[in-house]
Design a protein around this motif. Structure first.
Motif, PDB file in Angstrom:
ATOM      1  N   THR A 131      14.099  -8.259 -14.848  1.00 55.16           N
ATOM      2  CA  THR A 131      13.535  -9.566 -14.501  1.00 55.16           C
ATOM      3  C   THR A 131      12.028  -9.595 -14.745  1.00 55.16           C
ATOM      4  OG1 THR A 131      13.213  -8.898 -12.196  1.00 55.16           O
ATOM      5  CG2 THR A 131      15.330  -9.923 -12.747  1.00 55.16           C
ATOM      6  N   GLY A 132      11.435 -10.821 -14.527  1.00 56.10           N
ATOM      7  CA  GLY A 132       9.985 -10.962 -14.664  1.00 56.10           C
ATOM      8  C   GLY A 132       9.533 -10.995 -16.091  1.00 56.10           C
ATOM      9  N   LEU A 133      10.400 -11.493 -16.982  1.00 51.15           N
ATOM     10  CA  LEU A 133      10.079 -11.515 -18.404  1.00 51.15           C
ATOM     11  C   LEU A 133       9.403 -12.828 -18.808  1.00 51.15           C
ATOM     12  CD1 LEU A 133      13.431  -9.952 -19.682  1.00 51.15           C
ATOM     13  CD2 LEU A 133      11.325  -8.785 -18.931  1.00 51.15           C
ATOM     14  N   SER A 134       8.930 -12.889 -20.024  1.00 51.37           N
ATOM     15  CA  SER A 134       8.276 -14.097 -20.560  1.00 51.37           C
ATOM     16  C   SER A 134       9.203 -14.755 -21.597  1.00 51.37           C
ATOM     17  CB  SER A 134       6.943 -13.747 -21.224  1.00 51.37           C
ATOM     18  OG  SER A 134       6.052 -13.183 -20.285  1.00 51.37           O
ATOM     19  N   TYR A 135       9.261 -16.038 -21.512  1.00 53.76           N
ATOM     20  CA  TYR A 135      10.119 -16.785 -22.439  1.00 53.76           C
ATOM     21  C   TYR A 135       9.620 -16.605 -23.872  1.00 53.76           C
ATOM     22  CZ  TYR A 135      12.290 -20.759 -24.807  1.00 53.76           C
ATOM     23  OH  TYR A 135      12.971 -21.575 -25.700  1.00 53.76           O
ATOM     24  N   GLY A 136      10.568 -16.439 -24.790  1.00 57.36           N
ATOM     25  CA  GLY A 136      10.252 -16.350 -26.206  1.00 57.36           C
ATOM     26  C   GLY A 136       9.715 -15.016 -26.672  1.00 57.36           C
ATOM     27  N   THR A 137       9.739 -13.997 -25.832  1.00 57.73           N
ATOM     28  CA  THR A 137       9.244 -12.663 -26.200  1.00 57.73           C
ATOM     29  C   THR A 137      10.415 -11.743 -26.551  1.00 57.73           C
ATOM     30  OG1 THR A 137       7.341 -12.939 -24.735  1.00 57.73           O
ATOM     31  CG2 THR A 137       7.901 -10.676 -25.417  1.00 57.73           C
ATOM     32  N   ILE A 138      10.232 -10.926 -27.558  1.00 54.71           N
ATOM     33  CA  ILE A 138      11.249  -9.920 -27.914  1.00 54.71           C
ATOM     34  C   ILE A 138      11.061  -8.695 -27.015  1.00 54.71           C
ATOM     35  CG2 ILE A 138      12.094  -8.391 -29.734  1.00 54.71           C
ATOM     36  CD1 ILE A 138      11.224 -10.476 -31.771  1.00 54.71           C
ATOM     37  N   TYR A 139      12.182  -8.201 -26.501  1.00 55.19           N
ATOM     38  CA  TYR A 139      12.141  -7.024 -25.622  1.00 55.19           C
ATOM     39  C   TYR A 139      13.038  -5.921 -26.186  1.00 55.19           C
ATOM     40  CZ  TYR A 139       9.718  -9.929 -22.259  1.00 55.19           C
ATOM     41  OH  TYR A 139       8.794 -10.763 -21.656  1.00 55.19           O
ATOM     42  N   TYR A 140      12.694  -4.702 -25.760  1.00 55.07           N
ATOM     43  CA  TYR A 140      13.442  -3.519 -26.186  1.00 55.07           C
ATOM     44  C   TYR A 140      13.757  -2.675 -24.937  1.00 55.07           C
ATOM     45  CZ  TYR A 140      11.227  -4.861 -30.587  1.00 55.07           C
ATOM     46  OH  TYR A 140      10.783  -5.566 -31.684  1.00 55.07           O
ATOM     47  N   TYR A 141      14.954  -2.085 -24.921  1.00 50.28           N
ATOM     48  CA  TYR A 141      15.233  -1.165 -23.801  1.00 50.28           C
ATOM     49  C   TYR A 141      16.001   0.067 -24.277  1.00 50.28           C
ATOM     50  CZ  TYR A 141      20.031  -3.085 -23.136  1.00 50.28           C
ATOM     51  OH  TYR A 141      21.347  -3.492 -23.278  1.00 50.28           O
ATOM     52  N   ARG A 142      15.845   1.102 -23.484  1.00 57.73           N
ATOM     53  CA  ARG A 142      16.507   2.391 -23.737  1.00 57.73           C
ATOM     54  C   ARG A 142      16.679   3.098 -22.391  1.00 57.73           C
ATOM     55  NH1 ARG A 142      11.308   5.664 -26.409  1.00 57.73           N
ATOM     56  NH2 ARG A 142      10.119   5.826 -24.445  1.00 57.73           N
ATOM     57  N   LEU A 143      17.479   4.192 -22.354  1.00 57.95           N
ATOM     58  CA  LEU A 143      17.752   4.913 -21.106  1.00 57.95           C
ATOM     59  C   LEU A 143      17.793   6.412 -21.340  1.00 57.95           C
ATOM     60  CD1 LEU A 143      20.062   2.274 -21.118  1.00 57.95           C
ATOM     61  CD2 LEU A 143      19.653   2.820 -18.714  1.00 57.95           C
ATOM     62  N   ARG A 144      17.628   7.121 -20.253  1.00 60.34           N
ATOM     63  CA  ARG A 144      17.836   8.574 -20.244  1.00 60.34           C
ATOM     64  C   ARG A 144      18.694   8.920 -19.024  1.00 60.34           C
ATOM     65  NH1 ARG A 144      12.996   7.258 -21.713  1.00 60.34           N
ATOM     66  NH2 ARG A 144      12.238   7.190 -19.559  1.00 60.34           N
ATOM     67  N   ALA A 145      19.555   9.889 -19.169  1.00 55.39           N
ATOM     68  CA  ALA A 145      20.404  10.342 -18.053  1.00 55.39           C
ATOM     69  C   ALA A 145      19.691  11.474 -17.312  1.00 55.39           C
ATOM     70  CB  ALA A 145      21.749  10.816 -18.567  1.00 55.39           C
ATOM     71  N   VAL A 146      19.899  11.524 -16.000  1.00 54.87           N
ATOM     72  CA  VAL A 146      19.231  12.508 -15.139  1.00 54.87           C
ATOM     73  C   VAL A 146      20.278  13.244 -14.301  1.00 54.87           C
ATOM     74  CG1 VAL A 146      17.490  12.868 -13.336  1.00 54.87           C
ATOM     75  CG2 VAL A 146      17.198  11.018 -15.030  1.00 54.87           C
ATOM     76  N   ASN A 147      20.112  14.548 -14.151  1.00 50.34           N
ATOM     77  CA  ASN A 147      20.876  15.327 -13.165  1.00 50.34           C
ATOM     78  C   ASN A 147      20.025  16.510 -12.720  1.00 50.34           C
ATOM     79  OD1 ASN A 147      21.112  17.344 -15.129  1.00 50.34           O
ATOM     80  ND2 ASN A 147      23.246  16.867 -15.630  1.00 50.34           N
ATOM     81  N   ALA A 148      20.617  17.419 -11.952  1.00 55.57           N
ATOM     82  CA  ALA A 148      19.845  18.549 -11.424  1.00 55.57           C
ATOM     83  C   ALA A 148      19.375  19.493 -12.522  1.00 55.57           C
ATOM     84  CB  ALA A 148      20.680  19.313 -10.406  1.00 55.57           C
ATOM     85  N   GLY A 149      19.979  19.400 -13.697  1.00 55.00           N
ATOM     86  CA  GLY A 149      19.541  20.246 -14.800  1.00 55.00           C
ATOM     87  C   GLY A 149      18.311  19.721 -15.501  1.00 55.00           C
TER      88      GLY A 149
END
Length: 340
Positions: free
Chosen positions: A311-329
């Motif tokens: 949320t909290g984005l601006s109208y008409g702007t291109i956005y990019y997303y990515r993720l990383r997984a986390v565990n105890a290792g």
């Protein structure tokens, strides 16, 4: 008076009534002379008295020579705190004396094992020892003629104590480094790694693996899987008990990001698939594909599940997303990037 009788294996001296009770009687037996001699100042004795008493002296010959030195042989039944000392029996020995020490000069004796009379045996347990320490033993034969010279000296190290396994390090998706503390007297170690705490499913190549150091890389693993390892110390005395068991999960694979949903003017829902072993995720959202200009609050934002509202984005702007997984290792590499 003095009388001489022929040499014999038994002599009898007869005292007669009337001998003075204060008179001395001396008897000398010598295997190197031809006679048994006795001396006395005998007064007023009568041979016909009815109450004749006898003093009999027996002679059994010369004492035997001391036995030859035994030959000490290798110790057996070695544990962390004991071993069996062994030696060859000597025909003339009627018993043996055992020494055990922590030095080859036998100046630091093991308590209770300084000239210990062990009886007429050819093996004896030496106990109360310290794990991983080298001990020395020797033995002497004994009979009525004396004690032999000491045997040769045998050295024996006791089995080392079990190591203490420590936390793994350097975790990746396919490897980790197993660690443990050094133990007294250890010459090497044996490492087990498995996918179960009962060590019934070993990692290939890591069943009793010989390791010379106090750490070892365990490779060929699967991302996001929990592994178990333990270690044993080894020396010439034998192998210790197992250490404690350490468990460690490998770093999970990267998630796979999928197309956003619920896209509105100022928000959208980011989506991804869950890789094996992931406990949570880090979400990045930016206005550039190099992820230099992050959306406020969305730089490595901790999220769970397999979707999250942005949320909290601006109208008409291109956005990019990515993720990383986390565990105890640790944290995986980043997923693919989604553009919207």
């Amino acid at each position: 008076r003095m009388r001489s009788v022929p040499r014999c294996s038994r002599a009898e001296v007869i005292s007669r009534p009337g001998w003075s009770s204060g008179n001395a009687l001396s008897i000398i037996i010598s295997p190197n002379t031809s006679s048994l001699l006795y001396f006395g100042d005998f007064m007023n004795y009568g041979y016909a008295h009815a109450n004749t008493a006898h003093l009999t002296v027996g002679w059994s010959g010369v004492n035997p020579a001391p036995p030859t030195s035994p030959v000490a042989t290798a110790a057996t039944n070695i544990t962390t705190t004991s071993f069996s000392a062994n030696w060859g029996a000597v025909a003339a020995a009627t018993s043996y004396r055992l020494d055990a020490a922590t030095d080859a000069n036998f100046t630091s004796m093991v308590s209770g094992y300084n000239d210990l009379n062990v009886g007429n045996v050819a093996t004896y347990s030496v106990s109360g020892l310290t794990p991983g320490i080298t001990y020395y033993y020797r033995v002497r034969g004994v009979n009525g003629g004396g004690t032999s010279l000491s045997s040769n000296t045998i050295s024996q190290i006791t089995v080392p104590p079990a190591p203490a396994a420590a936390s793994a390090a350097n975790m990746t998706t396919t490897s980790l480094t197993a660690n443990w503390g050094a133990t007294t007297g250890a010459a090497s170690y044996r490492l087990d790694a498995a996918t179960d705490a009962g060590f019934t499913a070993f990692v290939s190549g890591y069943n009793n693996l010989n390791v010379s150091d106090i750490s070892q890389s365990v490779t060929g693993l699967t991302p996001g899987i929990t592994y178990y390892y333990r270690v044993r110390a080894v020396n010439a005395g034998g192998t210790s008990a197992n250490s404690n068991t350490v468990s460690q999960i490998t770093v999970t694979s990267a998630p796979t990001a999928s197309a956003a949903t619920s896209v509105l003017d100022v928000s959208f829902t980011a989506n991804w698939s869950a890789p094996t072993g992931a406990a949570s995720y880090q979400l990045d959202v930016a206005t550039d594909s190099n992820f230099i200009n992050f959306v406020s609050g969305y730089s490595s934002k901790s999220v769970s599940g397999t979707s999250s509202s942005v949320t909290g984005l601006s109208y008409g702007t291109i956005y990019y997303y990515r993720l990383r997984a986390v565990n105890a290792g640790g944290v995986s590499v980043s997923s693919n990037t989604i553009t919207l």
